[in-house]
Design an enzyme around this catalytic site. Structure first.
Site, short mmCIF file in Angstrom:
data_model
loop_
_atom_site.label_atom_id
_atom_site.label_comp_id
_atom_site.label_asym_id
_atom_site.label_seq_id
_atom_site.Cartn_x
_atom_site.Cartn_y
_atom_site.Cartn_z
N GLU A 1 -22.40 0.35 -31.84
CA GLU A 1 -22.03 0.45 -30.47
C GLU A 1 -22.93 -0.61 -29.76
OE1 GLU A 1 -19.55 1.99 -29.09
OE2 GLU A 1 -20.02 2.16 -26.99
N ASP A 2 -24.27 -0.30 -29.69
CA ASP A 2 -25.10 -1.16 -28.71
C ASP A 2 -25.94 -2.13 -29.22
OD1 ASP A 2 -24.38 0.82 -26.81
OD2 ASP A 2 -25.86 2.31 -27.42
#
Ligand code: MN
Length: 732
Positions: free
Chosen positions: A89-90
């Site tokens: 995700e990041d």
């Protein structure tokens, strides 16, 4: 700010070591190395990131992994998943990378978790749709949801660093779905912490008040518990039982819900604690030891036979086993007593975390969980249920008590409390439910709506001519029956609408109107209906007549139609930025420059209340109280339509507020009440309604006030009237 990088590095390593120590399950050969590798990959991937608190980001995945290992009892794959849960995700890492490094299973789990958090863009879709996705992922691999719960728990623990509106949104979501889910999965400790943490943000005043009062009353409570326990202890010891006995305070949240649901004050709650007896028992005597303890206690204290709950013979479907009874303790106080063995206690508190110790018991529980997940999977397979509706129905099944009923062949089925014969039919099979015309309960003929009780034997009667009806929704309680009936009704409606479309086409032709989309949408607006399907449906039922079409034609020709009066979805963003733009806060004032707002009638907010604004579909802003009964649902599902609001200082107008009042029906009561109100400055009465029954009365007052200060003053004075026992604001 000066950051000591060396010290941080040390701290990171310390936290990692603590994680390894807390693994409940024995790690197989090579697993420890894999966890180490996951830690290093996560550390490298998050290396330049920090959390809102300023701490290194890696603290978060380590803590989440710690919760997974220690409180949930996940094995190596789960811990690795937790350590890596935010990487795709990041950071720059991809699923492919993770698949190469840790294999298929880990990458699948991360994929599930990423899909869930990838939906955080609130304008994109409803939060309810995310929840639905989560359940779908959960039914594929339960570890995804367990890690998600751990992630949520750590985010709740560190919520103080977020903005107030985010705190409110995240806490509401937690209460709305995550805590019930933790409960359903048998993770009692996590559920309780989630609830208490969330309450601290959604209702800080009440939370602090309860915490303070619990503290103030603690010495007295301890003395009482000791007095209660002493004779029990002596008796059980004399009979040779090995056990622990102690008083357990109820959680802040459970006290709060009791106050709210029963409309009572803190001082009126009798069960602020429960007595728990945990027996040290060998497996073949577990059940008889529990009943022995029960029998001994009833020799000392009088029991209330209505309050005996035996979840040992038939455990709850989240696996909970225990014997509960309520007895009359010293000073005539009712006290709840919970009797269970060490095994039952550990399973109840920790759920999966106890797995490594009680393999056999967990196998049965996992089987039940698996069949529950199967039912969810089945519900999710429905083509297009409304997501929010689905979650509402689904939630019904998370908290309800259960009954146990039998098929004619003696197969046991677990259904929620208040389930009807029709729920049973749908539980057997969708087709049986859809064609159900009645049932035989214990060989007696009963209607579909007949409510079942534990032990009933149920035989379903069907007819191929039968089809689901709208009224059925009034009495079914299971999520499965609800969603199946709605689905079938929706299909029927669609079929009818399709016929209506053809009819409308002919009618338009006859009136000399084109049947293109633009005209149809104009007609839709003209009739003020929500969708074209609704227009078609009504046409098919004969509720759209030629006269209306003629009127529409004239209206259209007058040119009025082009001035659209509804807000298109694109304008939402504009509207929201306009309100949020200046101070991030909607100020409610008499100033006409402001946007149009209305005070919600479900909670009647008044100045002084904590409030928020909600954009309704016709571009109006509805002001709700933060503790409005509907608030949790709105905040957690429509965050993108919420704006924080506060009261301006120029309140000269009056607001409507409701008060509920009860007590003994003394002569002249109504008179005394109206007198108190008329003596109050700044308050005017709109209506008063009284019911009396057998010497007691209950009344509802609607009054106009300026703010909470005045209202509280009035409540105080009403309470002073002789004979009045409770005075509460409505919607509290
Ligand atoms: Mn996270």
């Amino acid at each position: 700010m000066q950051i000591d990088l060396e010290a941080e590095k040390k701290e990171i390593l310390n936290r990692y070591k603590r994680l390894i120590k807390s693994c409940k399950r024995r790690l197989e050969k090579g697993e420890k190395e894999l966890i180490r590798k996951a830690f290093e990959v996560a550390l490298e991937a998050h290396k330049d990131m920090r959390r809102k608190s300023g701490e290194p980001y890696i603290y978060h995945p380590i803590e989440v992994a710690q919760i997974c290992a220690e409180d949930i009892g996940l094995g190596a794959t789960g811990i690795i998943g937790a350590l890596l849960h935010d990487t795709v995700e990041d950071t720059d890492l991809t699923l492919e990378d993770l698949k190469g490094l840790f294999g298929e299973k880990v990458s699948q789990i991360i994929d599930g978790l990423t899909k869930l958090s990838g939906m955080q863009d609130f304008t994109e879709s409803l939060q309810a749709e995310n929840f639905r996705k989560m359940l779908l992922t959960m039914s594929e691999d339960i570890r995804v949801v367990l890690i998600k719960l751990a992630d949520r728990l750590h985010n709740m623990r560190t919520l103080e660093h977020m903005k107030p509106e985010q705190q409110l949104k995240i806490s509401s979501e937690t209460l709305y779905l995550y805590a019930p889910l933790a409960h359903r999965l048998g993770l009692n400790v996590i559920k309780t912490e989630l609830e208490d943490q969330a309450l601290m943000y959604t209702n800080p005043d009440v939370y602090n008040e309860i915490v303070q009062k619990l503290k103030d009353t603690e010495p007295e409570r301890k003395r009482y518990i000791q007095r209660f326990i002493d004779p029990v202890k002596e008796m059980l010891q004399r009979q040779g039982l090995k056990f622990k006995i102690f008083g357990r305070p109820k959680s802040v949240y459970s006290i709060f819900s009791k106050m709210k649901n029963k409309n009572v004050s803190f001082d009126e709650i009798y069960d602020l604690f429960a007595i728990r007896i945990v027996l040290d028992s060998v497996s073949e005597f577990e059940k008889s030891d529990c009943w022995k303890a029960y029998a001994l206690i009833t020799d000392i204290y009088l029991t209330n036979p209505d309050r005996l709950r035996d979840w040992i013979s038939t455990p709850k479907s989240n696996g909970y086993e225990s014997l509960h009874t309520t007895v009359m303790g010293p000073q005539g106080k009712w006290v709840e007593v919970q009797i269970r063995t060490e095994r039952m206690d550990e399973l109840a508190e920790k759920g999966f975390a106890a797995h490594w110790k009680y393999k056999d018991a967990m196998a049965a529980r996992e089987q039940q969980l698996e069949s529950w997940l199967g039912r969810i999977r089945e519900m999710l397979e429905d083509p297009d249920p409304d997501a929010l509706e689905f979650i509402d129905d689904f939630k019904l099944n998370l908290f309800s008590d259960e009954i146990y009923v039998f098929t004619p062949k003696g197969e046991m089925k677990t259904l929620p409390y208040k389930a009807t014969a029709l729920d049973f039919a749908f539980d057997v099979h969708t087709k049986i439910g859809e064609h159900c015309i009645g049932a035989k309960v214990n060989h007696k003929l009963v209607p579909l709506s007949h409510m079942l009780t534990s032990g009933d034997q149920v035989e379903i009667l069907t007819s191929t001519k039968q089809l689901p009806k709208n009224e059925w929704l009034d009495f079914v309680v299971t999520a499965k029956a609800k969603s199946k009936i709605k689905n079938r009704l929706r299909q029927e409606r669609k079929k009818t609408a399709l016929a209506g479309k053809e009819i409308l086409k002919t009618k338009f032709e006859a009136a000399g109107l084109p049947d293109d989309l633009k005209t149809l949408q104009g007609f839709l607006k003209f009739l003020k209906l929500p969708s074209l399907q609704e227009v078609y449906y009504r046409t098919a039922l004969g509720n759209v007549d030629t006269k209306e079409i003629q009127e529409f034609k004239e209206f259209k020709n007058s040119g009025l139609l082009t001035a659209a009066d509804t807000v298109e979805s694109k304008k939402w963003d504009e509207l929201i930025t306009r309100v949020r733009g200046t101070s991030n806060m909607l100020v409610i004032s008499g100033d006409a420059q402001q946007l149009k707002y209305t005070l919600a009638s479900c909670c009647n907010p008044i100045p002084g209340d904590e409030v928020f604004g909600f954009f309704s579909t016709n571009a109006e802003i509805l002001i709700h109280r933060v503790n409005c009964p509907n608030a949790t649902k709105l905040l957690s599902n429509y965050a993108y339509r919420i704006v924080r609001a506060k009261w301006g200082n120029d309140q000269l107008i009056s607001f409507l507020a409701g008060i509920r009042i009860s007590g003994s029906d003394e002569i002249g009561m109504v008179n005394s009440i109206t007198k108190v109100i008329s003596n109050e400055n700044n308050i005017n009465m709109r209506s008063i309604h009284f019911d009396t029954d057998d010497g007691l009365f209950e009344g509802t007052l609607m009054v106009y006030v300026h703010d909470t200060k005045h209202l509280n003053h009035l409540v105080k004075n009403l309470k002073n009237i002789k004979g009045v026992s409770t005075v509460d604001r409505i919607g509290q």
